[in-house]
Write an enzyme that holds these catalytic residues in place. Structure first.
Site, PDB file in Angstrom:
ATOM      1  N   TYR A  26       0.828  -1.204   0.000  1.00  0.00           N
ATOM      2  CA  TYR A  26       0.000   0.000   0.000  1.00  0.00           C
ATOM      3  C   TYR A  26       0.868   1.263   0.000  1.00  0.00           C
ATOM      4  O   TYR A  26       1.866   1.314  -0.704  1.00  0.00           O
ATOM      5  CB  TYR A  26      -0.979   0.009   1.199  1.00  0.00           C
ATOM      6  CG  TYR A  26      -1.588  -1.333   1.480  1.00  0.00           C
ATOM      7  CD1 TYR A  26      -2.371  -1.938   0.518  1.00  0.00           C
ATOM      8  CD2 TYR A  26      -1.373  -2.015   2.666  1.00  0.00           C
ATOM      9  CE1 TYR A  26      -2.944  -3.172   0.749  1.00  0.00           C
ATOM     10  CE2 TYR A  26      -1.932  -3.252   2.908  1.00  0.00           C
ATOM     11  CZ  TYR A  26      -2.708  -3.821   1.943  1.00  0.00           C
ATOM     12  OH  TYR A  26      -3.263  -5.037   2.166  1.00  0.00           O
ATOM     13  N   VAL A  58      -3.756  -7.788   6.012  1.00  0.00           N
ATOM     14  CA  VAL A  58      -4.082  -7.319   7.354  1.00  0.00           C
ATOM     15  C   VAL A  58      -4.231  -8.454   8.375  1.00  0.00           C
ATOM     16  O   VAL A  58      -4.398  -8.202   9.556  1.00  0.00           O
ATOM     17  CB  VAL A  58      -5.336  -6.398   7.397  1.00  0.00           C
ATOM     18  CG1 VAL A  58      -5.091  -5.089   6.692  1.00  0.00           C
ATOM     19  CG2 VAL A  58      -6.559  -7.111   6.866  1.00  0.00           C
TER      20      VAL A  58
HETATM   21  N1  GLU Z   1     -10.032  -8.216   3.344  1.00  0.00           N
HETATM   22  C1  GLU Z   1      -9.332  -6.999   3.661  1.00  0.00           C
HETATM   23  C2  GLU Z   1     -10.150  -5.798   3.249  1.00  0.00           C
HETATM   24  O1  GLU Z   1     -10.683  -5.768   2.203  1.00  0.00           O
HETATM   25  C3  GLU Z   1      -8.006  -7.033   2.980  1.00  0.00           C
HETATM   26  C4  GLU Z   1      -7.151  -5.847   3.303  1.00  0.00           C
HETATM   27  C5  GLU Z   1      -5.723  -6.219   3.534  1.00  0.00           C
HETATM   28  O2  GLU Z   1      -5.358  -7.340   3.835  1.00  0.00           O
HETATM   29  O3  GLU Z   1      -4.921  -5.283   3.427  1.00  0.00           O
HETATM   30  O4  GLU Z   1     -10.268  -4.852   3.957  1.00  0.00           O
END
Ligand code: GLU
Length: 307
Positions: free
Chosen positions: A243, A261
Site C-alpha cells: 500500500y 491485514v
Molecule cells: N479483506 C481486507 C479488506 O478488504 C483485505 C485488506 C488487507 O489485507 O490489506 O479490507
C-alpha cells in the site's frame, strides 16, 4: 555459509522484542480474535531446502495476499486486457481509500489495493457464481502450494462480508463509472471469501516459489506463468505490495512482497526462493510490524535485497 535454518532463526530471534508492537486488525471482527503474540516464518529455496521458525505451520487469514493469486489467475484468463480496467501505479493511499477513484474515473491505481482487487474479482467472476469463482481460485492456490488441504476460513469470510461497508462503497462507486460488470453483492461475496483463505507461513512461501523461478514451479516443473509475467508480478509487488508503505518496504527489505491485514507477508527472492512471515500486530499502514522487521533482519544477513 550458515544454513537457511540458522539464518532464519537468528533473524527471528533478533526481532522478538518487536512482537506485540502495533495493533491486530479489528475492523473485521473475526481478525480481532487472533492472539497478538503469534509469530511464524518460513523459507523455501528453489532447490527445495526449507527453514521454519515459531508458528510457521499455523494457518492464518491471508487477506490481501490473496490479491497476488487473484491477479495471477486474472492475467492467465484475460491477459493484458486487464490493464484497461485497472492501473499499475503505486497509489500512495491507504489500502481501502476511495479518494483517487473519483478523480481517476473509477479506474483503480493497481490490482493490489482493495479497489483494484474488487475489479480483478469482477473479471474472475464473469458469468460464474461467487462460489465457483472462489473454488477455482482456491484450487490455484492449492496447486501453487502443492497442498490440497488449504481452505477458506468461513468464520472470517462471514465476518468480513457482514462488515464490508467500505469495500461495498468502493464497488458501488466503480459500478457507477461502469467499471464493474457483475453485481456488487456477487463481487463482495467472492472477494470476502478469497481474503479468508487460511494458510501457514510454510504454505505461503511454497505458493510464491514460482515467482522466484521465472514463473515455473521449480519443484513440480509446472509452468504457472511465463517469464515476462513473473517479472511483472514481482514488479507489481515491489511497487504496490505494501500500500502506501511500499516505498518503506523497498527501502528496508528490497524484495517484491505482498502483505495482508491478517499480519502475513510473502516475499520473493528471485533465483533463490520465497519467504513468508506472520505476526498479527500491524503498523499504521496495515502491514505486520514484527514481520517486516524479521524480513529486514533476514535480508540484511543474507544480502537478498534485489538492489
Ligand atoms: N479483506 C481486507 C479488506 O478488504 C483485505 C485488506 C488487507 O489485507 O490489506 O479490507
Amino acid at each position: 555459509m550458515p544454513s537457511l535454518q540458522t539464518q532464519l532463526e537468528s533473524a527471528c530471534h533478533s526481532v522478538q522484542h518487536e512482537i506485540g508492537v502495533g495493533k491486530v486488525a479489528n475492523y473485521i471482527p473475526a481478525l480481532a480474535q487472533v492472539p497478538p503474540g503469534k509469530f511464524g516464518a518460513a523459507i523455501i529455496s528453489i532447490s527445495g531446502e526449507k527453514a521454519s521458525f515459531g508458528d510457521a505451520q499455523e494457518a492464518f487469514s491471508i487477506q490481501s495476499i490473496s490479491k497476488l493469486f487473484a491477479l495471477t489467475a486474472a492475467l492467465n484468463v484475460h491477459n493484458n486486457n486487464i490493464w484497461d480496467r485497472v492501473g499499475r501505479e503505486p497509489s500512495g493511499n491507504a489500502f481501502n481509500s476511495i479518494v483517487q477513484l473519483e478523480k481517476e474515473n473509477g479506474i483503480p491505481r493497481n490490482p493490489l489495493i482493495n479497489a483494484g482487487a474488487l475489479v480483478v474479482t469482477d473479471m474472475l467472476l464473469g458469468e460464474q457464481t461467487a462460489t465457483d469463482t472462489v473454488t477455482q481460485l482456491l484450487s490455484l492456490v492449492q496447486r501453487l502450494a502443492d497442498n490440497e488441504s488449504i481452505a477458506i476460513d468461513k468464520t472470517v469470510a462471514e465476518s468480513e462480508r457482514n462488515t464490508a461497508h467500505r469495500n461495498a462503497s468502493l464497488a458501488h462507486f466503480m459500478k457507477s463509472f461502469g467499471n464493474l460488470e457483475c453485481t456488487v453483492s456477487d463481487v463482495l461475496d467472492a472477494y470476502c471469501q478469497q481474503c479468508a483463505i487460511a494458510m501457514s507461513c510454510e504454505q505461503l512461501a511454497r505458493s510464491a516459489l514460482f515467482l522466484a523461478n521465472n514463473g515455473t514451479d521449480p519443484l513440480t516443473r509446472q509452468c504457472i506463468v511465463d517469464e515476462e509475467r513473473a517479472r511483472r508480478l514481482n514488479a507489481m509487488m515491489m511497487l504496490c505490495g505494501h500500500y502506501d508503505a511500499s516505498g518503506d518496504f523497498a527501502h528496508r527489505v528490497g524484495l517484491p512482497g505482498k502483505s495482508g491485514v491478517g499480519g502475513g507477508i510473502v516475499a520473493v527472492v528471485p533465483d533463490v526462493g520465497a519467504v513468508a512471515v506472520w505476526s498479527p500486530c500491524l503498523n499504521e499502514n496495515g502491514n505486520s510490524h514484527a514481520g517486516t522487521a524479521a524480513l529486514e533482519a533476514l535480508v540484511r544477513a543474507t544480502k537478498w535485497n534485489v538492489f
